[in-house]
Every structure is written in structure tokens, then in C-alpha cells.
Design a protein around this motif. Structure first.
Motif, mmCIF file in Angstrom:
data_model
loop_
_atom_site.group_PDB
_atom_site.id
_atom_site.type_symbol
_atom_site.label_atom_id
_atom_site.label_comp_id
_atom_site.label_asym_id
_atom_site.label_seq_id
_atom_site.Cartn_x
_atom_site.Cartn_y
_atom_site.Cartn_z
ATOM 1 N N LYS A 243 39.038 25.220 51.575
ATOM 2 C CA LYS A 243 39.940 24.952 50.452
ATOM 3 C C LYS A 243 39.157 24.695 49.166
ATOM 4 O O LYS A 243 39.622 25.002 48.070
ATOM 5 N N LEU A 244 37.966 24.139 49.320
ATOM 6 C CA LEU A 244 37.123 23.840 48.170
ATOM 7 C C LEU A 244 36.399 25.084 47.655
ATOM 8 O O LEU A 244 36.148 25.228 46.448
ATOM 9 N N ALA A 245 36.074 25.985 48.564
ATOM 10 C CA ALA A 245 35.271 27.160 48.230
ATOM 11 C C ALA A 245 35.827 27.990 47.067
ATOM 12 O O ALA A 245 35.057 28.400 46.187
ATOM 13 N N PRO A 246 37.144 28.288 47.002
ATOM 14 C CA PRO A 246 37.641 29.093 45.877
ATOM 15 C C PRO A 246 37.358 28.490 44.508
ATOM 16 O O PRO A 246 37.132 29.221 43.527
ATOM 17 N N LEU A 247 37.366 27.156 44.412
ATOM 18 C CA LEU A 247 37.059 26.503 43.141
ATOM 19 C C LEU A 247 35.601 26.721 42.757
ATOM 20 O O LEU A 247 35.280 26.975 41.587
ATOM 21 N N ILE A 249 33.658 29.192 43.838
ATOM 22 C CA ILE A 249 33.491 30.626 43.556
ATOM 23 C C ILE A 249 33.980 30.952 42.148
ATOM 24 O O ILE A 249 33.325 31.699 41.404
ATOM 25 N N ALA A 250 35.123 30.403 41.760
ATOM 26 C CA ALA A 250 35.671 30.674 40.425
ATOM 27 C C ALA A 250 34.725 30.184 39.340
ATOM 28 O O ALA A 250 34.506 30.865 38.326
ATOM 29 N N ALA A 251 34.136 29.004 39.532
ATOM 30 C CA ALA A 251 33.191 28.471 38.554
ATOM 31 C C ALA A 251 31.936 29.338 38.488
ATOM 32 O O ALA A 251 31.419 29.626 37.399
ATOM 33 N N ALA A 252 31.423 29.755 39.646
ATOM 34 C CA ALA A 252 30.243 30.622 39.678
ATOM 35 C C ALA A 252 30.535 31.958 39.004
ATOM 36 O O ALA A 252 29.682 32.502 38.282
ATOM 37 N N ASN A 253 31.728 32.489 39.209
ATOM 38 C CA ASN A 253 32.099 33.755 38.578
ATOM 39 C C ASN A 253 32.179 33.617 37.063
ATOM 40 O O ASN A 253 31.821 34.550 36.326
ATOM 41 N N GLU A 254 32.657 32.469 36.585
ATOM 42 C CA GLU A 254 32.717 32.229 35.140
ATOM 43 C C GLU A 254 31.312 32.226 34.541
ATOM 44 O O GLU A 254 31.068 32.829 33.487
ATOM 45 N N ILE A 255 30.374 31.567 35.214
ATOM 46 C CA ILE A 255 28.997 31.554 34.722
ATOM 47 C C ILE A 255 28.405 32.960 34.780
ATOM 48 O O ILE A 255 27.720 33.402 33.849
ATOM 49 N N SER A 256 28.671 33.689 35.859
ATOM 50 C CA SER A 256 28.180 35.064 35.989
ATOM 51 C C SER A 256 28.684 35.927 34.837
ATOM 52 O O SER A 256 27.924 36.723 34.261
ATOM 53 N N THR A 257 29.942 35.767 34.488
ATOM 54 C CA THR A 257 30.521 36.536 33.380
ATOM 55 C C THR A 257 29.796 36.215 32.080
ATOM 56 O O THR A 257 29.484 37.117 31.286
ATOM 57 N N ARG A 258 29.500 34.949 31.849
ATOM 58 C CA ARG A 258 28.792 34.554 30.626
ATOM 59 C C ARG A 258 27.365 35.117 30.601
ATOM 60 O O ARG A 258 26.788 35.309 29.524
ATOM 61 N N LEU A 259 26.798 35.344 31.780
ATOM 62 C CA LEU A 259 25.443 35.905 31.860
ATOM 63 C C LEU A 259 25.448 37.431 31.794
ATOM 64 O O LEU A 259 24.383 38.057 31.877
ATOM 65 N N GLY A 260 26.640 38.023 31.661
ATOM 66 C CA GLY A 260 26.736 39.463 31.506
ATOM 67 C C GLY A 260 26.945 40.246 32.772
ATOM 68 O O GLY A 260 26.871 41.477 32.772
ATOM 69 N N ALA A 261 27.221 39.557 33.890
ATOM 70 C CA ALA A 261 27.446 40.258 35.148
ATOM 71 C C ALA A 261 28.794 40.968 35.124
ATOM 72 O O ALA A 261 29.751 40.500 34.514
ATOM 73 N N ILE A 262 28.843 42.091 35.773
ATOM 74 C CA ILE A 262 30.086 42.853 35.911
ATOM 75 C C ILE A 262 30.355 43.002 37.384
ATOM 76 O O ILE A 262 29.680 43.759 38.096
ATOM 77 N N ARG A 263 31.316 42.206 37.899
ATOM 78 C CA ARG A 263 31.597 42.212 39.338
ATOM 79 C C ARG A 263 33.102 42.312 39.565
ATOM 80 O O ARG A 263 33.871 41.860 38.768
#
Length: 263
Positions: A243-247, A249-263
Motif C-alpha cells: 500500500k505504501l509502495a505506490p506513494l 513510486i510516484a515520488a520517484a517518478n516525479e524526481i525522474s521527470t525533473r531529471l529529464g527521464a522519459i518513462r
């Protein structure tokens, strides 16, 4: 379809032309294979007529933000890469991502870590503490083995085989009775992590501490950063981790987006 950039009624600082030009750049950014878009495709995707598109494209072409090669298809120009490099060069990862970590800590009310890889170890570079009086002990600058931490395994799951071999060759002694100590166990765990998108430290590194982590990717799709939520095991039962994992993952994806990742 690019994000809606239509002007908001009543806002004095909105420029319809500027917002439409930005929508062109964002749409061209969706072409991750470099093939770009024809004028007809851009017209359809952005719901703009061709004459308006040509007018908006002209200054973007002149600024080299957009290219129009002999293929006849529009794509992002070299000036965009220059701007991207300037952005990344000025990026202070802990300071720039603090708001994401702060939000995750507020959502979970537990300690959040940001780490980088220094294989065979990981290094803590930022931390947001839980408001609870009982906290896990960790300090910025401290290192820990990658093979028995959630953040380490999250990054190793996307590392080159030789990197995983390096970690294994460095030794995998037990830190707790639950520590993974064989190459076969580690490789099996990394395969599962790649599938589910997050990693767990189920009291493997420190007695009484559970953690869940997710990988962060940069503009080159490399993974040398991860974030985690950590808590005493009695406050974070194993059944709560999915239940905690999606939160996380969402935070990690936000940082990835700021670093220019396209996933």
C-alpha cells in the motif's frame, strides 16, 4: 496529446501565441525516437490549423528550438539540448527535490531518504525525518551495503550485470537473520523488483527496520539514485508495504521527470 495550454479567462499574463508555441515544443518532445511530426500530424495533435502552426513554428525554427530537416518532419532542435544541459548542470539534487521528499514524508509520516549509488555501497545524501518520537538512526553522508538495503536493491535492479557482479564479489555477509547472502537470492530478488517497480528491505540491514524504495532515472535513463520510506517494523508491518509502495513510486517518478527521464 500535449498538456492543455489554452489561455485561462481573466488572466492578464496569458499569451495565446506563446502558450501555443510551448504546446508545439511539448508535442515534439513526445517523439522520443527522433522521427518528429509532419505538419499535418502536428495540426491534428494540437488541433491547430496549418497556417497558424507555420506562423508559430517560424520563430522556433529561427531560434533553433525546432528543426525542419529534408525529411519534411519537424523535431526538436539543438538549442533544446543546450537548454537541457544548462538546467541539469545547475541542479542541486537534494535542494531541488526537497519538496517531493517533504510531500512523501507528510503522506507517510515516516522517514524519507534520498540516496546515490557508490557501488558496492549506497550513500545517504538527503533525509526528511518522521514526526514520530521513535526514529531510525541515519546520517547524511553515511554509506550502507547495496545488497541488503531497499534503495540499493532498487538501483541494482536496473544496473549493468557487471555492477551486480561487483556487489556480489565484494561479499554479502548477514546483517540480520533475514539478509540475502547468496548471488542466486540477490539475482532472483532483483528480477522481482524490476517487475513490481519497487524494492523492500524486510529487516535485512538493521534489526527492527523496514523500508520500501523506488528507483530514480535520469535523462539518459540511468539509475544511480533512489528514494525510500523507512520505519520501525512494528509501525510498518510487512502487509502495509504494497500500500505504501505506490506513494514511493510516484515520488520517484516525479524526481525522474525533473531529471529529464522519459518513462
Amino acid at each position: 496529446m500535449s498538456p492543455d495550454l489554452n489561455p485561462t479567462p481573466g488572466r492578464r499574463n496569458n499569451s495565446a501565441s506563446l502558450r501555443r508555441a510551448i504546446s508545439i515544443l511539448l508535442q515534439l518532445g513526445e517523439s522520443t525516437d527522433g522521427t518528429g511530426y509532419s505538419l499535418a500530424e502536428l495540426s491534428r495533435e494540437l488541433d491547430l490549423n496549418k497556417s497558424t502552426l507555420l506562423r508559430l513554428l517560424q520563430p522556433l525554427l529561427e531560434a533553433r528550438l525546432v528543426e525542419h530537416p529534408p525529411s519534411g518532419r519537424y523535431r526538436l532542435g539543438w538549442r533544446m539540448a543546450q537548454l537541457g544541459r544548462a538546467y541539469l548542470a545547475g541542479l542541486d539534487l537534494p535542494r531541488s527535490m526537497h519538496d517531493v521528499l517533504l510531500k512523501l514524508a507528510a503522506q507517510t509520516r515516516e522517514t524519507v531518504h534520498l540516496v546515490i549509488a557508490d557501488f558496492p555501497n549506497i550513500v545517504y545524501i538527503h533525509k526528511v525525518d518522521t514526526p514520530h518520537p521513535v526514529r531510525m538512526f541515519s546520517r547524511i553522508g553515511n554509506s550502507a551495503p547495496a545488497y541488503c538495503t531497499s534503495v540499493g536493491k532498487a538501483m541494482l535492479a536496473h544496473a549493468a550485470p557487471e555492477t551486480v557482479d561487483l556487489v556480489i564479489a565484494n561479499g554479502m555477509p548477514a546483517h540480520t537473520p533475514r539478509t540475502i547472502t547468496t548471488a542466486e537470492q540477490l539475482r532472483a530478488a532483483l528480477s522481482e523488483i524490476r517487475q513490481q517497480g519497487y524494492a523492500v528491505d524486510d529487516i535485512e540491514h538493521e534489526e527492527g527496520i523496514r523500508c520500501v524504495a523506488a528507483p530514480v532515472f535520469d535523462h539518459a535513463e540511468a539509475c544511480t539514485t533512489a528514494i525510500s520510506v523507512s520505519a520501525p517494523a512494528d509501525r510498518l508491518p510487512a502487509e502495509h508495504l504494497p500500500k505504501l509502495a505506490p506513494l514511493v513510486i510516484a515520488a520517484a517518478n516525479e524526481i525522474s521527470t525533473r531529471l529529464g527521464a522519459i518513462r
